[in-house]
Design a protein around this motif. Structure first.
Motif, PDB file in Angstrom:
ATOM      1  N   ALA A 281     -10.667  11.101   7.705  1.00 55.11           N
ATOM      2  CA  ALA A 281     -10.256  12.274   7.196  1.00 55.11           C
ATOM      3  C   ALA A 281     -11.214  12.651   6.064  1.00 55.11           C
ATOM      4  CB  ALA A 281      -8.691  12.264   6.739  1.00 55.11           C
ATOM      5  N   ALA A 282     -11.887  13.654   5.964  1.00 55.26           N
ATOM      6  CA  ALA A 282     -12.832  14.107   4.731  1.00 55.26           C
ATOM      7  C   ALA A 282     -12.912  15.585   4.729  1.00 55.26           C
ATOM      8  CB  ALA A 282     -14.009  13.332   5.217  1.00 55.26           C
ATOM      9  N   THR A 283     -13.899  15.706   3.497  1.00 58.03           N
ATOM     10  CA  THR A 283     -14.110  17.349   3.162  1.00 58.03           C
ATOM     11  C   THR A 283     -15.718  17.512   3.410  1.00 58.03           C
ATOM     12  OG1 THR A 283     -12.410  17.210   1.748  1.00 58.03           O
ATOM     13  CG2 THR A 283     -14.085  18.888   1.198  1.00 58.03           C
ATOM     14  N   LYS A 284     -15.938  18.447   4.218  1.00 56.99           N
ATOM     15  CA  LYS A 284     -17.335  18.530   4.852  1.00 56.99           C
ATOM     16  C   LYS A 284     -17.661  20.204   4.496  1.00 56.99           C
ATOM     17  CE  LYS A 284     -20.787  17.576   8.065  1.00 56.99           C
ATOM     18  NZ  LYS A 284     -21.035  16.898   9.228  1.00 56.99           N
ATOM     19  N   ASP A 285     -18.388  20.571   3.687  1.00 61.04           N
ATOM     20  CA  ASP A 285     -18.708  22.015   3.343  1.00 61.04           C
ATOM     21  C   ASP A 285     -17.750  22.580   3.082  1.00 61.04           C
ATOM     22  OD1 ASP A 285     -21.338  21.605   4.659  1.00 61.04           O
ATOM     23  OD2 ASP A 285     -20.730  21.892   6.514  1.00 61.04           O
ATOM     24  N   GLY A 286     -16.989  21.861   2.027  1.00 54.05           N
ATOM     25  CA  GLY A 286     -15.789  22.683   1.508  1.00 54.05           C
ATOM     26  C   GLY A 286     -14.367  22.648   2.272  1.00 54.05           C
ATOM     27  N   THR A 287     -14.677  22.290   3.278  1.00 54.20           N
ATOM     28  CA  THR A 287     -13.262  22.192   4.539  1.00 54.20           C
ATOM     29  C   THR A 287     -12.739  20.695   4.812  1.00 54.20           C
ATOM     30  OG1 THR A 287     -14.383  24.364   5.419  1.00 54.20           O
ATOM     31  CG2 THR A 287     -12.465  23.287   6.642  1.00 54.20           C
ATOM     32  N   PRO A 288     -11.340  20.701   4.514  1.00 52.84           N
ATOM     33  CA  PRO A 288     -10.775  19.520   4.977  1.00 52.84           C
ATOM     34  C   PRO A 288     -11.052  19.094   6.367  1.00 52.84           C
ATOM     35  CG  PRO A 288      -9.472  20.623   3.329  1.00 52.84           C
ATOM     36  CD  PRO A 288     -10.449  21.323   3.851  1.00 52.84           C
ATOM     37  N   THR A 289     -11.426  18.253   6.993  1.00 48.63           N
ATOM     38  CA  THR A 289     -11.478  18.020   8.519  1.00 48.63           C
ATOM     39  C   THR A 289     -11.279  16.556   8.917  1.00 48.63           C
ATOM     40  OG1 THR A 289     -12.849  18.736  10.357  1.00 48.63           O
ATOM     41  CG2 THR A 289     -13.984  17.820   8.316  1.00 48.63           C
ATOM     42  N   THR A 290     -11.389  16.267  10.049  1.00 49.59           N
ATOM     43  CA  THR A 290     -11.405  15.004  10.632  1.00 49.59           C
ATOM     44  C   THR A 290     -12.633  14.892  11.379  1.00 49.59           C
ATOM     45  OG1 THR A 290      -8.957  14.807  10.736  1.00 49.59           O
ATOM     46  CG2 THR A 290     -10.093  13.182  12.035  1.00 49.59           C
ATOM     47  N   ILE A 291     -13.409  13.926  10.828  1.00 49.40           N
ATOM     48  CA  ILE A 291     -14.744  13.653  11.418  1.00 49.40           C
ATOM     49  C   ILE A 291     -14.852  12.406  12.301  1.00 49.40           C
ATOM     50  CG2 ILE A 291     -17.349  13.439  11.063  1.00 49.40           C
ATOM     51  CD1 ILE A 291     -16.741  14.536   8.146  1.00 49.40           C
ATOM     52  N   GLU A 292     -15.360  12.667  13.596  1.00 52.40           N
ATOM     53  CA  GLU A 292     -15.563  11.495  14.558  1.00 52.40           C
ATOM     54  C   GLU A 292     -16.950  11.092  14.431  1.00 52.40           C
ATOM     55  OE1 GLU A 292     -14.090  12.592  18.369  1.00 52.40           O
ATOM     56  OE2 GLU A 292     -12.134  12.236  17.854  1.00 52.40           O
ATOM     57  N   PHE A 293     -17.229   9.700  14.200  1.00 54.25           N
ATOM     58  CA  PHE A 293     -18.523   9.327  14.272  1.00 54.25           C
ATOM     59  C   PHE A 293     -18.675   8.060  15.100  1.00 54.25           C
ATOM     60  CE2 PHE A 293     -16.261   7.445  10.971  1.00 54.25           C
ATOM     61  CZ  PHE A 293     -16.559   6.269  10.878  1.00 54.25           C
ATOM     62  N   HIS A 294     -19.888   7.662  15.257  1.00 56.22           N
ATOM     63  CA  HIS A 294     -20.302   6.359  15.747  1.00 56.22           C
ATOM     64  C   HIS A 294     -21.590   5.877  15.289  1.00 56.22           C
ATOM     65  CE1 HIS A 294     -22.621   8.726  18.664  1.00 56.22           C
ATOM     66  NE2 HIS A 294     -23.276   7.588  19.013  1.00 56.22           N
ATOM     67  N   TYR A 295     -21.865   4.651  15.706  1.00 55.15           N
ATOM     68  CA  TYR A 295     -23.229   4.090  15.270  1.00 55.15           C
ATOM     69  C   TYR A 295     -24.090   3.804  16.493  1.00 55.15           C
ATOM     70  CZ  TYR A 295     -22.140   3.349  10.415  1.00 55.15           C
ATOM     71  OH  TYR A 295     -21.555   3.357   9.193  1.00 55.15           O
ATOM     72  N   SER A 296     -25.352   3.837  16.577  1.00 58.38           N
ATOM     73  CA  SER A 296     -26.026   3.558  17.426  1.00 58.38           C
ATOM     74  C   SER A 296     -27.383   3.156  16.876  1.00 58.38           C
ATOM     75  CB  SER A 296     -26.546   4.799  18.612  1.00 58.38           C
ATOM     76  OG  SER A 296     -27.226   5.773  17.858  1.00 58.38           O
ATOM     77  N   GLY A 297     -28.288   2.220  17.722  1.00 55.66           N
ATOM     78  CA  GLY A 297     -29.348   1.728  17.224  1.00 55.66           C
ATOM     79  C   GLY A 297     -30.126   0.655  18.281  1.00 55.66           C
ATOM     80  N   THR A 298     -30.662  -0.176  17.551  1.00 53.71           N
ATOM     81  CA  THR A 298     -31.252  -1.439  18.116  1.00 53.71           C
ATOM     82  C   THR A 298     -30.744  -2.603  17.572  1.00 53.71           C
ATOM     83  OG1 THR A 298     -33.289  -1.325  16.699  1.00 53.71           O
ATOM     84  CG2 THR A 298     -33.372  -0.225  18.632  1.00 53.71           C
ATOM     85  N   VAL A 299     -30.649  -3.603  18.519  1.00 51.66           N
ATOM     86  CA  VAL A 299     -30.072  -5.167  17.974  1.00 51.66           C
ATOM     87  C   VAL A 299     -31.343  -6.079  18.249  1.00 51.66           C
ATOM     88  CG1 VAL A 299     -28.392  -6.780  18.623  1.00 51.66           C
ATOM     89  CG2 VAL A 299     -27.998  -4.342  19.295  1.00 51.66           C
ATOM     90  N   SER A 300     -31.505  -6.924  17.565  1.00 52.83           N
ATOM     91  CA  SER A 300     -32.589  -7.836  17.382  1.00 52.83           C
ATOM     92  C   SER A 300     -32.203  -9.283  16.995  1.00 52.83           C
ATOM     93  CB  SER A 300     -33.596  -7.417  16.841  1.00 52.83           C
ATOM     94  OG  SER A 300     -33.549  -7.101  15.369  1.00 52.83           O
ATOM     95  N   ARG A 301     -32.892 -10.329  16.968  1.00 52.17           N
ATOM     96  CA  ARG A 301     -32.552 -11.470  16.221  1.00 52.17           C
ATOM     97  C   ARG A 301     -33.795 -11.869  15.331  1.00 52.17           C
ATOM     98  NH1 ARG A 301     -27.645 -14.325  17.285  1.00 52.17           N
ATOM     99  NH2 ARG A 301     -26.722 -13.776  19.360  1.00 52.17           N
ATOM    100  N   ASP A 302     -33.550 -12.321  14.199  1.00 54.58           N
ATOM    101  CA  ASP A 302     -34.935 -13.013  13.737  1.00 54.58           C
ATOM    102  C   ASP A 302     -35.225 -14.366  13.795  1.00 54.58           C
ATOM    103  OD1 ASP A 302     -33.328 -14.643  12.096  1.00 54.58           O
ATOM    104  OD2 ASP A 302     -32.983 -13.439  10.491  1.00 54.58           O
ATOM    105  N   ALA A 303     -36.192 -14.809  13.382  1.00 52.61           N
ATOM    106  CA  ALA A 303     -36.861 -16.205  13.624  1.00 52.61           C
ATOM    107  C   ALA A 303     -35.672 -17.284  13.657  1.00 52.61           C
ATOM    108  CB  ALA A 303     -38.084 -16.570  12.797  1.00 52.61           C
ATOM    109  N   ASP A 304     -34.781 -17.214  12.538  1.00 56.32           N
ATOM    110  CA  ASP A 304     -33.563 -17.930  12.465  1.00 56.32           C
ATOM    111  C   ASP A 304     -32.410 -17.576  13.444  1.00 56.32           C
ATOM    112  OD1 ASP A 304     -34.876 -18.963  10.381  1.00 56.32           O
ATOM    113  OD2 ASP A 304     -34.080 -17.692   8.846  1.00 56.32           O
ATOM    114  N   GLY A 305     -32.642 -16.811  14.339  1.00 57.83           N
ATOM    115  CA  GLY A 305     -31.731 -16.523  15.305  1.00 57.83           C
ATOM    116  C   GLY A 305     -30.386 -15.652  14.665  1.00 57.83           C
TER     117      GLY A 305
END
Length: 312
Positions: A281-305
């Motif tokens: 629940a947020a305000t965006k562009d001056g209007t109260p609204t419910t925003i749906e969102f998700h994350y995307s990207g890449t997964v990796s491991r460093d040298a320590d795992g």
């Protein structure tokens, strides 16, 4: 000698010459004997582990095998036993040979031969191949007898191999999935020992491995959102849908964004992820609204795992 006798002798000589002329092409045709010798020599070399010699009798070449190490001779080879040519048919510059052997069960195959200028050459049998596949795109490599590591291409490893039993180990070269499946694979019948699924349908992302990645990713997703909120919903840790949010409600967003929902690969070399969907629940562009969102990207491991996420 009577005149009749003098006429018979030339006729007999002509008959012998004609018969001799008919027989000559068969003797000079490249011959059943030479083709049979080629097949016998090839089979004995395979049975004895003299693989470099066996390959020289084929049209394949050393670089055509699934693993270059398989072109090397082996003193411990037990690929086939008691090979025998049971039938041979030669038709000009081509031939076929029916062959029986033990490997370890009784096996019958047909070899195709082609006459080249210097010798007969055998087409490497289609049945003699190692083929392993996945049920979807994956990032993986195969180790064959600890002799070579093969990248998985288009969800599959497939190529010519000598008859016999191979130790196959599946791993993820990125380390994101800590998989290490090991099993025995039989050429030519494709049967396995120590594997409980079809060798052509291994899981691209095993469920237990996905669960491990999810458990490590949830704290990272939570930390990313908290950083996003602290920065007034701007910066690299914020999903694009939250751009322009000027205020958020007091309620925390739903937990969907805290879990990786999908782990996949686009290129067979690296892993990508999509999270579940969260709502805020947020305000965006001056209007109260419910925003749906998700994350995307890449997964990796460093040298320590240590697992890390890079956001789109």
């Amino acid at each position: 000698m009577s005149s009749a006798g003098r006429r018979i002798v030339p006729l007999l000589l002509i008959g012998v010459a004609v018969l001799g002329g008919c027989a000559a092409p068969a003797a000079e045709s490249g011959g059943d004997e030479e083709a049979r010798t080629t097949v016998d020599t090839f089979l004995r070399a395979v049975a004895d582990g003299r693989f470099s010699e066996a390959l020289s009798r084929t049209t394949l070449g050393a670089d055509g095998l699934i693993c270059a190490a398989l072109a090397q001779d082996s003193s411990t080879s037990k690929a086939i036993a008691a090979p025998e040519v049971t039938e041979l048919q030669v038709n000009g510059a081509t031939a076929t040979a029916t062959v029986d052997y033990q490997a370890p069960s009784a096996t019958t195959i047909t070899l195709a031969l082609t006459r080249e200028p210097d010798a007969w050459r055998i087409a490497f049998p289609d049945e003699w191949r190692l083929a392993i596949g996945f049920d979807g795109p994956t990032v993986a490599q195969m180790s064959i007898d600890d002799a070579c590591d093969l990248p998985v291409t288009d969800g599959r490893v497939d190529g010519p191999a000598w008859p016999g039993r191979y130790q196959v180990t599946v791993s993820d070269p990125t380390g994101v999935l800590e998989r290490s499946e090991s099993f025995l694979y039989e050429v030519p019948d494709g049967s396995t020992t120590g594997l409980h699924v079809d060798p052509l349908s291994l899981p691209a992302v095993p469920e237990d491995q996905l669960a491990l990645v999810q458990s490590k990713a949830t704290p990272l997703l939570r930390a990313a959102f908290e950083k996003c909120a602290d920065a007034a919903f701007s910066g690299s840790s914020c999903p694009p849908a939250l751009e322009g949010v000027t205020a958020a409600g007091t309620d925390a967003p739903s937990d969907g964004y805290l879990a990786i929902d999908r782990l996949y690969t686009d290129d067979g070399e690296s892993w990508r992820f999509d999270s579940g969907t969260g709502s805020l629940a947020a305000t965006k562009d001056g209007t109260p609204t419910t925003i749906e969102f998700h994350y995307s990207g890449t997964v990796s491991r460093d040298a320590d795992g240590t697992l890390s996420l890079a956001f789109d």
